[in-house]
Enzyme design. Structure first.
Site, PDB file in Angstrom:
ATOM      1  N   GLU A  87       0.638  -8.259  -3.066  1.00 33.77           N
ATOM      2  CA  GLU A  87       0.813  -6.815  -2.859  1.00 33.77           C
ATOM      3  C   GLU A  87      -0.373  -6.265  -2.053  1.00 33.77           C
ATOM      4  O   GLU A  87      -0.202  -5.455  -1.147  1.00 33.77           O
ATOM      5  CB  GLU A  87       0.916  -6.114  -4.220  1.00 33.77           C
ATOM      6  CG  GLU A  87       0.910  -4.596  -4.157  1.00 33.77           C
ATOM      7  CD  GLU A  87       0.026  -3.967  -5.233  1.00 33.77           C
ATOM      8  OE1 GLU A  87       0.199  -4.288  -6.421  1.00 33.77           O
ATOM      9  OE2 GLU A  87      -0.844  -3.156  -4.866  1.00 33.77           O
ATOM     10  N   HIS A  88      -1.569  -6.733  -2.364  1.00 32.96           N
ATOM     11  CA  HIS A  88      -2.747  -6.274  -1.622  1.00 32.96           C
ATOM     12  C   HIS A  88      -2.762  -6.840  -0.191  1.00 32.96           C
ATOM     13  O   HIS A  88      -3.038  -6.116   0.750  1.00 32.96           O
ATOM     14  CB  HIS A  88      -4.027  -6.714  -2.333  1.00 32.96           C
ATOM     15  CG  HIS A  88      -4.410  -5.852  -3.487  1.00 32.96           C
ATOM     16  ND1 HIS A  88      -5.591  -5.145  -3.527  1.00 32.96           N
ATOM     17  CD2 HIS A  88      -3.777  -5.575  -4.650  1.00 32.96           C
ATOM     18  CE1 HIS A  88      -5.679  -4.483  -4.678  1.00 32.96           C
ATOM     19  NE2 HIS A  88      -4.583  -4.719  -5.374  1.00 32.96           N
ATOM     20  N   GLU A 137     -10.803  -6.002  -9.836  1.00 32.44           N
ATOM     21  CA  GLU A 137      -9.886  -5.007 -10.397  1.00 32.44           C
ATOM     22  C   GLU A 137      -9.397  -5.460 -11.774  1.00 32.44           C
ATOM     23  O   GLU A 137      -9.364  -4.691 -12.731  1.00 32.44           O
ATOM     24  CB  GLU A 137      -8.699  -4.812  -9.447  1.00 32.44           C
ATOM     25  CG  GLU A 137      -7.721  -3.749  -9.924  1.00 32.44           C
ATOM     26  CD  GLU A 137      -6.428  -3.712  -9.114  1.00 32.44           C
ATOM     27  OE1 GLU A 137      -6.440  -4.143  -7.934  1.00 32.44           O
ATOM     28  OE2 GLU A 137      -5.409  -3.265  -9.649  1.00 32.44           O
TER      29      GLU A 137
HETATM   30 ZN    ZN Z   1      -4.402  -3.863  -7.284  1.00 30.17          ZN
END
Ligand code: ZN
Length: 1030
Positions: free
Chosen positions: A103-104, A201
């Site tokens: 996703e990143h 994260e």
């Molecule tokens: Zn993230």
């Protein structure tokens, strides 16, 4: 008075021509969509179904893509805030975080838009009202919204290219995923460490015990397939992911045959289809993505498990830090009606003081609050229901289990009161009618999970049908709900009892495990591997430091921004002796009522109690109603009643501010008298004496505050850093900062609350006082005079509370509420705001460090600048945005590895630098200072400035819901005219002004600033006497 107001409303009605066109246009959007016919071919798609959904004012069009099988849903609706989203079913089978890292990385550049990080760059080239990407347990979603048609096309193009044709460069994987790198990348002798945005994260995410618990619970309740792994990434499993695996996952999952597209709003569907077909789908053939999630085999007997977490230094009672919850696996979420029934059932079981679980678990005060996972969860293929407590003593865990079993038996025996079911259905009606500004996004998330497993999204939208079916089921079988409870809870053997307890050495163990993992990775490295790592680190640093050419990306221009804003007509008048602002809006049959009450007469020593007062005043009972009956009436008659603290800066003077509390509520038009009656009783006969009830509320507030720090740490750092910089700063800290967290912890620890019980009525006398109050009503034009009459009778009912209290301070100034009407003692119809004005306030500089049990930092440096109306304010807004996008983002996130960071100009006259979930502390402070040097050097282009302007305007012009129109004027006295002036100043901001403000406000020795860090024990700072360590 009434008559006069009415004539004003008639005038307003004539002015509402523009709004009428808005309505006509909306009708045409939903009607145009109704013209599609099932079977019709449009740009490579076939229409499958066209359904009008009058409850939600929309037309749903369902299509499939012929060549690839991609699914598509369009919701045409009278709303200019158009939304696009594409979601893929992503079902990882390990905890390396592959869907999350993907996703990143897809947002790091694509075929047509190869520049680094086009996603972040588009934030500055667009007027988007929302742009983001999410990784859920079993899907990944990419949504955006915008009110501008050209912008929609631009963003769609970037999004399509990103998800279907990303570059997925190795360097992107290192930056976003994980990498080994020298701690100091320019020093090959510094130790090798793990770095990477997702790596950090997730370390941050799992430092939150609530999040950790939720993750364990899901993994263990669904142990046999994708839900048994951590889709976001288990920090220590992340370094097992390879770049090859990432690319493979993309090829198999980010394919149209595995995609679901959703569009929403008033833009024509046909254009969307054409663009999606031409720019993406035409290049693919159908595959079998093979991503289905099989049903979880049901257990034949219940299971128990235990996990540990980090002790919480802020928890109200350190001996009570255990969590226990029982989770039940329910049915398949694609059964729409069953899901609807179970989610209603869940609310009946746990919501509010009348629910059986609130009575049996919360009120005996065994724990501080429900467990972080509670109620119905439809985010997995088979839904679950969880019930339990957090903040309990270890010896109470058995008792909690017994209570849960007993409560379920009691529900099966007694069922639910009819009135509670009605209250719940009423709440649903209000939710459907309430016009929110992010309706498209809410719809997208509402349908995402069921659709992801091939449930019918259109069926989900037809809520009224489910309500009717529900009523029918209850009529046919009065034991309908009890039978469900018996089946899904009592007789369900697929249930998990999971407990969590703190472990003293938790953080050390985590650190040790990371060290071991690191050691394993390092010990196999040869000298040439190390050299390569060092060189790759330098390459990445060079790439990150290189000036970016973003010219390949589409962009709006500053000239695409509307030069003027529409004026919201407001009418100020005096009703029952109280100034009231009336705002006619298409509220869809709801009435919104607010009242701002001044704090000016309240003694200072009572102020720390005001947030507590706000959170309990509508929850302790009033008049003849005990707190349960009050809660029932509120649910049955209103859309909610709440009270919050307010510290409102003056728009012209820096050390002038208004202090008060804001009462907010809404109701269906037919319930107006009931809503005001409830407020009357709260004003006239509030209950404060029930110590047991108060203790329950105190404990859950304290717990909520303590839990909030790990996800809003940057806010706490920013508020604290501004504490001594303006006259309002201290009050902000008292109401919403770390001081409030500590204060509530102290209250929660008191064995005797008598003193608090004595304090609350004293506060009430000062605050719920019509003499220092003003009100606002938003309603439809048809209902306005009725609303006014009801408000007038409410004000008559509470007139006895009217008292002229002595102000506790001298420095109070008055400003007219209606700037068109200067203060005139003879004509009070405009009313006034009374503000504290500390003209001799002396700011002082403080550096504060809060030692917290987190592995990451939240850093803020806050600088005293200017108020909203000052000519430099606009330049500072643009400067903050530009510095974030062009400098700080790269330093703090890309190089530093923090989850986020940047600068922001606040309405309170403070300029904030901040970072979020940051592995660094002191280094980030120096990044802030380098940002200032960069700004002063003037090494930025007109393009950079224009991008910052676009980005600022996308915030300034973000849509405002009918319920909230006119509120800025009501609260802050900032009128549309003042907003228009600010707008013109924003347009006019020049290169020269930006350099000037950077020099004027941020030069060392001149600037007035505060610094605050929340983070783990920090040796460097401990040794530095300029820091106050708490
Ligand atoms: Zn993230």
């Amino acid at each position: 008075m009434l008559r006069q107001t009415r004539s004003v409303f008639q005038k307003l009605r004539c002015l509402r021509g523009q709004q009428r066109t808005w309505r006509l246009k909306s009708t045409s959007a939903t009607e145009a969509a109704l013209q599609y016919q099932p079977g019709q071919k449009v740009h490579g798609f076939t229409v499958r179904e066209v359904v009008a959904v009058p409850d939600l004012f929309l037309t749903a069009v369902k299509l499939t893509h012929d060549k690839t099988g991609a699914q598509y849903l369009h919701a045409a609706r009278d709303d200019s805030n158009n939304l696009f989203s594409v979601q893929f079913r992503t079902t990882p089978m390990d905890s390396t975080g592959v869907p999350h890292i993907l996703e990143h990385t897809v947002l790091c550049g694509s075929e047509k838009y190869p520049c680094r990080d086009p996603f972040f760059k588009m934030l500055n080239r667009s007027l988007s009202t929302f742009m983001n990407a999410f990784t859920a347990s079993d899907y990944t979603m990419y949504p955006f919204s915008t009110q501008n048609a050209k912008d929609f096309q631009n963003l769609l193009s970037v999004y399509l290219d990103a998800v279907f044709f990303p570059c997925l460069r190795e360097q992107d994987f290192w930056q976003e995923g994980w990498r080994l790198e020298n701690e100091n990348p320019t020093d090959p002798s510094s130790p090798l460490v793990f770095k990477g945005v997702v790596f950090n994260e997730m370390k941050g995410a799992f430092s939150d015990s609530e999040r950790l618990y939720a993750q364990h619970l899901q993994n263990k309740l669904h142990p046999d397939h994708t839900y048994s792994v951590v889709s976001g990434g288990e920090p220590l499993a992340i370094p097992d992911l390879t770049w090859e695996q990432l690319k493979q996952f993309h090829a198999t999952h980010y394919h149209p045959s595995n995609a679901r597209f959703f569009t929403y709003g008033d833009l024509p569907l046909e254009n969307h289809l054409k663009q999606i077909q031409e720019e993406a789908l035409s290049r693919f053939d159908r595959i079998d993505p093979n991503t289905e999630v099989p049903s979880q085999p049901h257990w034949t007997s219940p299971r128990e498990d235990h996990v540990t977490c980090c002790p919480d230094a802020l928890s109200p009672d350190p001996t009570k830090q255990n969590t226990l919850c029982v989770s039940y696996l329910l049915g398949d979420i694609t059964d729409t009606f069953e899901g609807f029934t179970l989610s209603l059932l869940s609310s009946l079981m746990i919501s509010g003081p009348n629910s059986p679980f609130y009575k049996s678990l919360i009120e005996p005060k065994i724990g501080t609050d429900f467990s972080s996972v509670v109620g119905y969860d439809g985010s997995t293929k088979e839904a679950s229901f969880s019930i339990g407590l957090q903040g309990i003593a270890e010896e109470d865990t058995e008792r909690v289990k017994e209570i849960i079993n007993q409560t379920i038996s009691d529900i099966i025996e007694n069922g639910f009161e009819e009135e509670r079911i009605e209250a719940l259905l009423h709440k649903l009606e209000i939710q459907i009618k309430h016009q929110s500004t992010n309706f498209g996004l809410s719809l997208a998330s509402y349908i995402a999970s069921s659709w992801n497993h091939d449930g019918d999204p259109v069926e989900l939208l037809r809520i009224s049908e489910s309500v009717a079916k529900f009523r029918q089921a209850l009529k046919e079988n009065p034991r309908f709900l009890q039978d469900k409870v018996k089946h899904y809870f009592k007789e369900n053997t697929h249930r998990l009892t999971l407990s969590m307890s703190p472990e003293d050495a938790y953080l050390e163990k985590q650190a040790k495990a990371e060290e071991e993992k690191l050691h394993k990775k390092i010990e196999v490295l040869s000298d040439s591997d190390r050299k390569e790592i060092y060189e790759k680190g330098l390459e990445l640093l060079a790439a990150q430091s290189k000036t970016q050419d973003a010219s390949c990306l589409p962009a709006l221009r500053v000239s695409d921004i509307e030069p003027t804003i529409p004026i919201t007509p407001l009418e100020m008048s005096l009703t029952g002796g109280v100034p009231v602002q009336y705002c006619e809006q298409p509220t869809n049959g709801l009435v919104y009522f607010r009242a701002m009450c001044s704090l000016n007469s309240l003694p200072d020593n009572l102020k720390p109690y005001v947030p507590l007062f706000c959170s309990v005043i509508t929850k302790m009972g009033c008049g003849d109603l005990d707190y349960r009956q009050q809660a029932q009436q509120m649910e049955l008659r209103t859309g909610g009643m709440s009270v919050s603290t307010q510290v409102i800066p003056d728009s012209t003077q820096l050390d002038t501010f208004e202090q008060g509390i804001l009462l907010s509520s809404s109701c269906l038009e037919r319930n107006l008298p009931h809503m005001f009656e409830l407020w009357s009783e709260i004003f006239n006969r509030p209950h404060f004496n029930d110590e047991e009830r108060l203790r329950v509320l105190v404990m859950s507030s304290a717990q909520e505050l303590a839990n909030g720090i790990s996800h809003s740490g940057h806010m706490y750092a920013m508020i604290r850093a501004g504490r001594h910089l303006t006259a309002a700063g201290d009050l902000q800290e008292t109401f919403g900062g770390m001081e409030q967290v500590k204060f509530m912890k102290r209250i929660a620890e008191m064995s005797d609350l008598t003193q608090v019980i004595r304090t609350l009525p004293r506060i009430k006398k000062h605050l719920l006082n019509p003499a220092s109050m003003r009100c606002a009503v938003n309603a439809t034009p048809q209902k306005m005079s009725d609303a006014e009459a009801q408000l007038e009778s409410f004000l008559k009912d509470v007139a006895a509370n009217r008292k002229e209290h002595k102000r506790v301070r001298e420095d109070i100034i008055s400003k007219p509420l209606d700037p068109q009407k200067p203060l005139d003692p003879q004509d009070a119809s405009g009313g006034s705001r009374n503000l504290v004005s500390e003209q001799h306030f002396q700011p002082c500089q403080m550096k504060t460090y809060f030692e917290m049990p987190f592995p990451v930092n939240f850093v803020s440096e806050t600088v005293r600048t200017v108020p909203f109306s000052h000519q430099d304010y606009a330049s500072l807004c643009i400067l903050a945005r530009m510095m974030t996008a062009k400098f700080l983002h790269g330093e703090i996130r890309e190089k530093g590895g923090a989850y986020g960071g940047g600068a922001r100009m606040g309405g309170v006259g403070l300029f904030y630098f901040y970072s979020y979930r940051d592995p660094n502390s002191v280094q980030t402070l120096s990044a802030f200072h380098k940002g200032v040097d960069w700004a002063k050097s003037g090494c930025f282009t007109q393009q950079d400035i224009d991008e910052a302007k676009l980005s600022i305007f996308s915030t300034v012009d973000s849509p405002v819901a009918p319920a909230d129109k006119g509120m800025l004027s009501f609260l802050s006295g900032i009128t549309d005219e003042m907003k228009q002036s600010h707008r013109q100043r924003l347009f006019a901001v020049s290169h020269k002004q930006l350099v000037e403000v950077a020099e004027r406000y941020f030069t060392v020795g001149q600037k007035m600033f505060g610094v605050t860090i929340l983070g783990p024990e920090n040796e460097t700072i401990k040794k530095d006497p300029s820091w106050l360590v708490l």
